[in-house]
Design a protein around this motif. Structure first.
Motif, short mmCIF file in Angstrom:
data_model
loop_
_atom_site.label_atom_id
_atom_site.label_comp_id
_atom_site.label_asym_id
_atom_site.label_seq_id
_atom_site.Cartn_x
_atom_site.Cartn_y
_atom_site.Cartn_z
N GLY A 1 5.25 -4.09 7.87
CA GLY A 1 6.47 -3.31 8.02
C GLY A 1 6.56 -2.29 6.90
N PHE A 2 7.23 -1.18 7.17
CA PHE A 2 7.48 -0.20 6.12
C PHE A 2 8.71 -0.60 5.31
CE2 PHE A 2 5.17 2.29 9.37
CZ PHE A 2 4.10 2.70 8.59
N HIS B 1 0.88 -1.16 0.00
CA HIS B 1 0.00 0.00 0.00
C HIS B 1 0.92 1.22 0.00
CE1 HIS B 1 -4.32 1.18 1.29
NE2 HIS B 1 -3.77 2.17 0.63
N VAL B 2 0.78 2.07 -1.00
CA VAL B 2 1.68 3.22 -1.15
C VAL B 2 0.94 4.49 -0.75
CG1 VAL B 2 3.16 4.52 -2.73
CG2 VAL B 2 2.90 2.03 -3.00
N PHE B 3 1.60 5.32 0.08
CA PHE B 3 1.01 6.56 0.57
C PHE B 3 1.86 7.76 0.14
CE2 PHE B 3 -0.18 3.19 3.50
CZ PHE B 3 -1.55 3.34 3.57
N VAL C 1 5.61 6.71 1.06
CA VAL C 1 5.75 5.71 2.12
C VAL C 1 5.15 4.41 1.62
CG1 VAL C 1 5.09 5.05 4.46
CG2 VAL C 1 5.71 7.43 3.96
N VAL C 2 5.95 3.34 1.68
CA VAL C 2 5.51 2.04 1.20
C VAL C 2 5.27 1.12 2.39
CG1 VAL C 2 6.09 0.02 -0.22
CG2 VAL C 2 6.79 2.31 -0.96
N LEU C 3 4.06 0.63 2.51
CA LEU C 3 3.68 -0.31 3.56
C LEU C 3 3.58 -1.70 2.95
CD1 LEU C 3 2.56 -0.71 6.53
CD2 LEU C 3 0.28 -0.44 5.51
N MET C 4 4.14 -2.70 3.63
CA MET C 4 4.03 -4.09 3.21
C MET C 4 3.33 -4.88 4.30
SD MET C 4 7.14 -6.67 2.16
CE MET C 4 6.94 -8.46 2.22
N CYS C 5 2.35 -5.70 3.92
CA CYS C 5 1.55 -6.45 4.87
C CYS C 5 1.48 -7.92 4.48
CB CYS C 5 0.13 -5.89 4.95
SG CYS C 5 0.00 -4.11 5.26
N SER C 6 1.20 -8.77 5.48
CA SER C 6 1.03 -10.20 5.21
C SER C 6 0.18 -10.81 6.31
CB SER C 6 2.38 -10.91 5.14
OG SER C 6 2.21 -12.29 4.87
N GLY C 7 -0.56 -11.86 5.95
CA GLY C 7 -1.36 -12.58 6.95
C GLY C 7 -2.80 -12.11 6.93
N GLY D 1 10.12 -8.09 0.38
CA GLY D 1 9.77 -6.91 -0.37
C GLY D 1 10.98 -6.13 -0.83
N ALA D 2 10.90 -5.60 -2.06
CA ALA D 2 11.95 -4.72 -2.61
C ALA D 2 13.32 -5.39 -2.54
CB ALA D 2 11.97 -3.38 -1.89
N GLY D 3 13.39 -6.64 -2.99
CA GLY D 3 14.67 -7.34 -3.02
C GLY D 3 15.18 -7.79 -1.67
N GLY D 4 14.31 -7.83 -0.67
CA GLY D 4 14.70 -8.32 0.65
C GLY D 4 14.94 -7.24 1.68
#
Length: 506
Positions: free
Chosen positions: A431-432, A399-401, A408-414, A457-460
């Motif tokens: 995590g961001f 989710h990009v803000f 700001v890039v947010l990454m989510c899982s679960g 995310g983003a290559g690790g």
């Protein structure tokens, strides 16, 4: 540890059941870090210095190519003390048997220390002063501490007058890890390396919060101090090894491929009764290589290349448009066990929602801005371990803000939809991602294996491990979808998906 062409994994294990207790050092070996064969336990409670428990520790290769294990024993007085063990027969290539010298313990807490919070010695390193150094996790009140000890002979150890590092209001520092990382390149270095061409990395596991954070900084051997960089937040709000179900991780230097390798533990998120029914609990994550990012501010993690030997049937697509509300099923692979690499191309960032500076807790943001919650630029990503009609799914998404300095890039899982079971723990981990998306693209890799999804995310730069217990999306009934729940289309520049084979697992 890697020793004479063989990888040895020692891990905390209950040989009598699938709940905690009766802990021994189980021992498995491998030639590729993927296929594992079990041996008899290497260490188990047997002496006054460990009769009440054999807890975590580390291996060090001493001069003469001799492995040594230092581990925490719980003695007959219920103190946490540090002991040594050595191979009984150095000519045995599998190092099946280990013996404990009678001079144990080699390190015990002094009368001013908390003897119930003194554990988990690190791999030792050899200083330029000729002394071996080792760190041990400790706690005084709410202050987390890594104590440092030195020894000339690896037998008699002397505590330094002050800790290597400590932080207030963190609680116990469990399972510390401390090693050098090269300023440039992806190769790892042996633990004793120091100099201007490296920084140092300190990781601790927070017993109270059950996650790990780390800092990158400088080690000063003259004063035995570690000082984190100003870009590393040195508290529980700092960078985490993994923003999901991941704890008690440990690295080692693999000299066969000049790399630093990380393994972590993912516990179960269902009930103890489920564990008893399954007959097992807890898994090791896929080993990861670790190196310093080009920015020097954080480390990057990536699955070891050997995992690719499990790849089978594959599907490859490019330039796929994810329209608003899209859910596109990926065909031709076994979605319950898969390796997914995908790159998303983003439209203009003007579609992104404004970022609220109060959103400092990424996991909370992922909880109320989950995969089902329409946004501007996102959520978009993968629905893994999904049922055919998407009643169940483990979402992995971005989710990009829009923010003042940069997006700001947010990454989510679960998430709550990962299982229809009501008694499983189903958080939305998050995590961001510190990534510059000037090229307007974001990459994601996910390793899916029945009850676990490890995502990079983003290559690790940001990693999230989720546990899932689907009731419908099981085996052949598990599916993989690309999705976009934002208000603007997203382009999948490229997606590569492989069915994954099953390795030997003990």
């Amino acid at each position: 540890m890697y020793y004479n062409g063989i990888y040895h994994l020692f891990y905390q294990y209950n040989p009598y059941g699938s709940v905690w207790g009766n802990i021994v050092w189980a021992h498995s070996y491998s030639t590729d870090l993927i296929n594992w064969i079990p041996l008899e336990p290497a260490i188990y409670p047997s002496e006054p210095f460990d009769i009440n428990g054999t807890w975590s520790g580390s291996a060090t290769i001493l001069p003469g190519n001799k492995p040594a294990i230092m581990y925490t024993g719980i003695d007959s007085r219920n103190r946490q003390i540090q002991n040594l063990a050595f191979p009984k027969n150095m000519s045995d290539p599998l190092l099946r048997e280990w013996v404990k010298p009678s001079y144990n313990p080699v390190i015990d807490p002094n009368r001013f220390m908390n003897e119930s919070a003194f554990r988990d010695p690190t791999t030792a390193w050899l200083g330029k002063d000729g002394n071996w150094k080792v760190l041990i996790g400790h706690k005084r009140d709410s202050r987390g501490i890594v104590e440092i000890y030195r020894s000339r002979d690896f037998k008699t150890w002397i505590k330094h007058k002050h800790p290597l590092h400590s932080v207030d209001n963190t609680g116990m520092f469990e399972c510390p890890d401390f090693f050098p990382v090269l300023l440039k390149g992806k190769e790892g270095v042996e633990t004793s390396v120091s100099g201007n061409h490296v920084k140092h990395f300190l990781k601790v596991s927070l017993d109270l919060l059950r996650y790990e954070y780390y800092t990158v900084g400088h080690y000063y051997p003259e004063t035995e101090r570690y000082v984190p960089d100003t870009t590393s937040s040195d508290n529980s709000s700092g960078l985490r090894m993994d923003y999901g179900n991941f704890y008690a991780s440990k690295t080692f230097f693999d000299q066969s491929k000049n790399r630093r390798v990380l393994l972590g533990w993912a516990n179960e998120s269902d009930t103890k009764m489920d564990d008893i029914r399954k007959g097992w609990a807890g898994i090791q994550t896929i080993p990861r290589t670790l190196w310093l990012d080009e920015s020097g501010k954080q480390v990057v993690q990536w699955p070891i290349m050997e995992v690719e030997t499990l790849r089978g049937l594959s599907t490859h697509m490019s330039n796929v448009t994810l329209a608003v509300g899209a859910q596109i099923k990926v065909q031709g692979i076994t979605s319950a066990q898969a390796d997914v690499e995908v790159t998303f191309s983003l439209p203009s960032l003007e579609y992104a929602e404004p970022y609220d500076p109060a959103w400092v807790d990424a996991e909370r943001v992922c909880g109320y801005k989950d995969a089902s919650n329409p946004g501007g630029l996102g959520p978009f990503g993968l629905l893994t371990l999904a049922s055919d009609k998407i009643e169940e799914y483990t979402a992995v998404f971005f989710h990009v803000f829009r923010a003042q300095d940069k997006p700001v890039v947010l990454m989510c899982s679960g998430g709550k939809m990962s299982s229809l079971k009501t008694d499983a723990y189903k958080p939305s981990y998050g995590g961001f991602v510190d990534v510059d998306i000037k090229d307007e693209s974001l990459s994601l890799r996910s390793l899916i294996d029945h009850s676990i999804v490890e995502s990079f995310g983003a290559g690790g730069k940001t990693c999230i491990t989720s546990r899932s217990y689907p009731t419908l999306a099981v085996g052949e009934d598990a599916h993989l979808f690309l999705f976009n729940n934002g208000t603007t289309p997203i382009i999948v520049t490229k997606i590569d998906v492989w069915s994954m084979g099953k390795p030997k697992m003990n």
